[in-house]
Design an enzyme around this catalytic site. Structure first.
Site, PDB file in Angstrom:
ATOM      1  N   GLU A 148       1.350   6.167  -7.276  1.00 22.69           N
ATOM      2  CA  GLU A 148       0.224   6.988  -7.728  1.00 22.69           C
ATOM      3  C   GLU A 148       0.553   8.471  -7.591  1.00 22.69           C
ATOM      4  O   GLU A 148       0.189   9.283  -8.464  1.00 22.69           O
ATOM      5  CB  GLU A 148      -1.021   6.643  -6.925  1.00 22.69           C
TER       6      GLU A 148
ATOM      7  N   TYR B 230       0.820  -1.212   0.000  1.00 31.43           N
ATOM      8  CA  TYR B 230       0.000   0.000   0.000  1.00 31.43           C
ATOM      9  C   TYR B 230       0.858   1.269   0.000  1.00 31.43           C
ATOM     10  O   TYR B 230       0.596   2.184  -0.785  1.00 31.43           O
ATOM     11  CB  TYR B 230      -0.961  -0.006   1.176  1.00 31.43           C
TER      12      TYR B 230
END
Length: 378
Positions: A306, A299
């Site tokens: 991102e 994560y």
């Protein structure tokens, strides 16, 4: 022939620990009598619980397990357990505040289940009228065996069959993407990285759009929970995939696209098989551990990738004015996509990452426990 002649011979080898239970009007407290427990797994549904662990119990050090169907529904989302040196304690909240006449659905109490008199509470002057029950739910295994004898197989719920097919299909989709990326990297080496989107971009767009089915599932009652959680998670990925990568050809060859595709795919390659195992009621300790542990490294790396994609996209948006709305126009309004991406990036980096990490951390505690408690220093 006696009824026991058709029993599963493996069932006799399964050992169940002693379980002591008590209740309040809102909660249940179960104490599992196992010392030095390891590999503790506790899985909950609104009506059932499955437990397994290795530890020292009544039959010495062995693998112990048990299953039970609760007398009334519970709030499985908040159920947790804590492992100490001498026992495992499970705290379970009832779905509706009420005093239960017993813990399990069936009138026959398992031989390993006992009352924890040290913690026992009762409701004085209460009328505990037992509601009508469905015998098929109280005696699941016996009902399934009866179906096998009568019609040769167990009828499966159509929703369950659909969910199994959906999760298997999504697993195959992400596995297909990773295999292509792996084969290309083995064949062409690092040069294949810049061609990642060219080879698997279409496939990735397809599986990401298919994930919106997971928003529909809770709306139609196929799964529990709110549709908002999967909607925001899936839309966050698709914002990056469709608006930041797909709409800007110069982003297609960036190495960060290769890395974010690997991270997203690895997460799903664990998540979907885990869901299938839960639907089939086939507990797998390693798979459960991976489901609630693999996010710890993946994560943060995904959020960083991102963020890099968003930062690299800002100059292209400023140059092309893509998605920007300037005055004058018939709506008499403006929209600055660059400012929107910067705000989105700020929210992703700070509150967004914290909320995702804290949510997954709570789920990990619920599924895997808080770990072994430290001994008290006297």
């Amino acid at each position: 022939m006696s009824p026991m002649s058709n029993a599963n011979p493996m069932a006799a080898t399964e050992l169940s620990p002693f379980v002591y239970w008590s209740q309040t009007k809102d909660t249940l407290l179960l104490k599992v009598d196992l010392k030095d427990a390891q590999g503790v797994i506790a899985e909950f549904t609104p009506t059932t619980m499955s437990f397994g662990a290795n530890g020292h119990g009544a039959r010495g050090r062995n693998a112990y397990k048990f299953q039970m169907r609760f007398f009334q529904p519970i709030d499985d989302e908040t159920a947790t357990f804590t492992v100490t040196d001498h026992k495992i304690e499970l705290l379970i909240h009832k779905a509706e505040p009420a005093w239960w006449v017993r813990l399990v659905a069936t009138p026959q109490k398992p031989h390993w289940l006992r009352v924890d008199f040290d913690r026992w509470r009762t409701e004085d002057d209460a009328e505990l009228n037992e509601p009508a029950r469905d015998v098929r739910e109280d005696y699941v295994e016996e009902y399934n065996n009866l179906q096998k004898q009568e019609i040769g197989y167990v009828r499966e719920n159509a929703k369950k069959v659909y969910l199994i097919i959906y999760n298997l299909a999504m697993f195959v989709g992400y596995l297909h993407i990773l295999i292509i990326m792996g084969v290309l990297y083995i064949r062409d080496g690092p040069d294949s990285i810049k061609h990642t989107y060219e080879y698997v971009g279409t496939s990735f767009k397809f599986v990401q759009l298919m994930q919106y089915m997971e928003v529909m599932h809770p709306l139609f009652g196929y799964t529990k929970g709110s549709p908002l959680v999967p909607f925001f998670q899936i839309s966050g990925r698709n914002f990056v995939l469709f608006l930041m990568i797909e709409m800007e050809p110069r982003m297609h060859a960036k190495p960060v696209v290769f890395y974010v595709f690997i991270i997203w795919s690895l997460v799903e390659l664990v998540r979907y098989p885990y869901y299938v195992s839960q639907l089939l009621k086939r507990e797998n300790g390693l798979l459960t551990w991976l489901r609630y542990t693999i996010w710890i490294p993946l994560y943060p790396m995904g959020i960083v990738c991102e963020g890099v994609i968003l930062l690299r996209s800002i100059p292209y948006i400023e140059e092309t004015k893509r998605f920007c709305v300037d005055m004058p126009n018939k709506w008499n309004s403006t929209f600055d996509m660059v400012l929107f991406v910067k705000v989105y990036l700020l929210l992703l980096a700070l509150p967004g990452s914290y909320l995702v990490m804290s949510h997954m951390s709570k789920l990990r505690v619920k599924k895997l426990g808080r770990g072994r408690a430290k001994p008290k220093i006297k």
